[in-house]
Design a protein around this motif. Sequence first.
Motif, mmCIF file in Angstrom:
data_model
loop_
_atom_site.group_PDB
_atom_site.id
_atom_site.type_symbol
_atom_site.label_atom_id
_atom_site.label_comp_id
_atom_site.label_asym_id
_atom_site.label_seq_id
_atom_site.Cartn_x
_atom_site.Cartn_y
_atom_site.Cartn_z
ATOM 1 N N MET A 62 29.588 -9.768 -2.941
ATOM 2 C CA MET A 62 29.159 -10.625 -2.826
ATOM 3 C C MET A 62 27.825 -11.208 -2.715
ATOM 4 N N TRP A 63 27.403 -10.527 -1.799
ATOM 5 C CA TRP A 63 26.110 -10.373 -1.829
ATOM 6 C C TRP A 63 24.752 -10.007 -2.851
ATOM 7 N N LEU A 64 25.646 -8.704 -2.945
ATOM 8 C CA LEU A 64 24.786 -8.257 -4.370
ATOM 9 C C LEU A 64 25.047 -8.827 -5.162
ATOM 10 N N PHE A 65 25.946 -9.383 -5.698
ATOM 11 C CA PHE A 65 26.254 -10.207 -6.981
ATOM 12 C C PHE A 65 24.311 -11.122 -6.765
ATOM 13 N N ALA A 66 25.059 -12.306 -5.341
ATOM 14 C CA ALA A 66 23.284 -12.929 -5.227
ATOM 15 C C ALA A 66 22.363 -12.321 -5.889
ATOM 16 N N LEU A 67 22.472 -10.789 -4.870
ATOM 17 C CA LEU A 67 20.624 -10.952 -5.366
ATOM 18 C C LEU A 67 20.663 -10.807 -6.344
ATOM 19 N N TYR A 68 21.592 -9.862 -6.892
ATOM 20 C CA TYR A 68 21.422 -9.478 -8.816
ATOM 21 C C TYR A 68 20.901 -10.585 -9.764
ATOM 22 N N ASP A 69 21.718 -12.052 -9.246
ATOM 23 C CA ASP A 69 20.925 -13.240 -9.289
ATOM 24 C C ASP A 69 20.032 -13.587 -9.519
ATOM 25 N N ASP A 70 19.225 -13.136 -8.745
ATOM 26 C CA ASP A 70 17.944 -13.450 -8.534
ATOM 27 C C ASP A 70 17.283 -12.576 -8.784
ATOM 28 N N ALA A 71 17.261 -11.112 -9.197
ATOM 29 C CA ALA A 71 16.342 -10.448 -9.487
ATOM 30 C C ALA A 71 16.799 -9.344 -10.910
ATOM 31 N N ALA A 72 17.488 -9.639 -11.040
ATOM 32 C CA ALA A 72 17.565 -8.968 -12.292
ATOM 33 C C ALA A 72 19.686 -9.378 -12.950
ATOM 34 N N PRO A 73 19.583 -10.818 -13.085
ATOM 35 C CA PRO A 73 20.587 -11.312 -13.991
ATOM 36 C C PRO A 73 21.843 -10.622 -14.417
ATOM 37 N N LYS A 74 20.902 -9.990 -15.923
ATOM 38 C CA LYS A 74 22.376 -8.943 -16.853
ATOM 39 C C LYS A 74 22.734 -7.847 -15.760
#
Length: 122
Positions: free
Chosen positions: A1-13
């Motif tokens: 879950m947290w990985l998704f949040a981090l990716y959404d901010d830094a690497a949306p793809k």
Amino acid sequence: MWLFALYDDAAPKKAATLAHTIATALPADKEWAAKVKYVDTLADAEKKAETDGAAALDMLKTVKAPSYVSTQRVLLATAKAQDQAGKLADAYGGLLKAFAPTPGPKLEAALYAYGKRLNKDT
């Protein structure tokens, strides 16, 4: 879950890929289905904001960030759509309202850019 949040901010793809992969593996999981809807709709709205701000704003009305995901991406997309729709003051005002309680470097950069165009930098 947290990985998704981090990716959404830094690497949306990467966030989109992660959401689609897990939603496919766990089709009964409504939380991941909601993440897929979030990333897909937001990506479509960001793309639409480049040419049609009003349509992008309509799309963004349906976007709801998951509870632990930063809303900065949605705020920036909304500001860009407002600017494209000829509502520069609304773009600036929305970012200013969001920046005051929760400052961040991405919001700050956009806020200053819109403010400069409104002559609020003097």
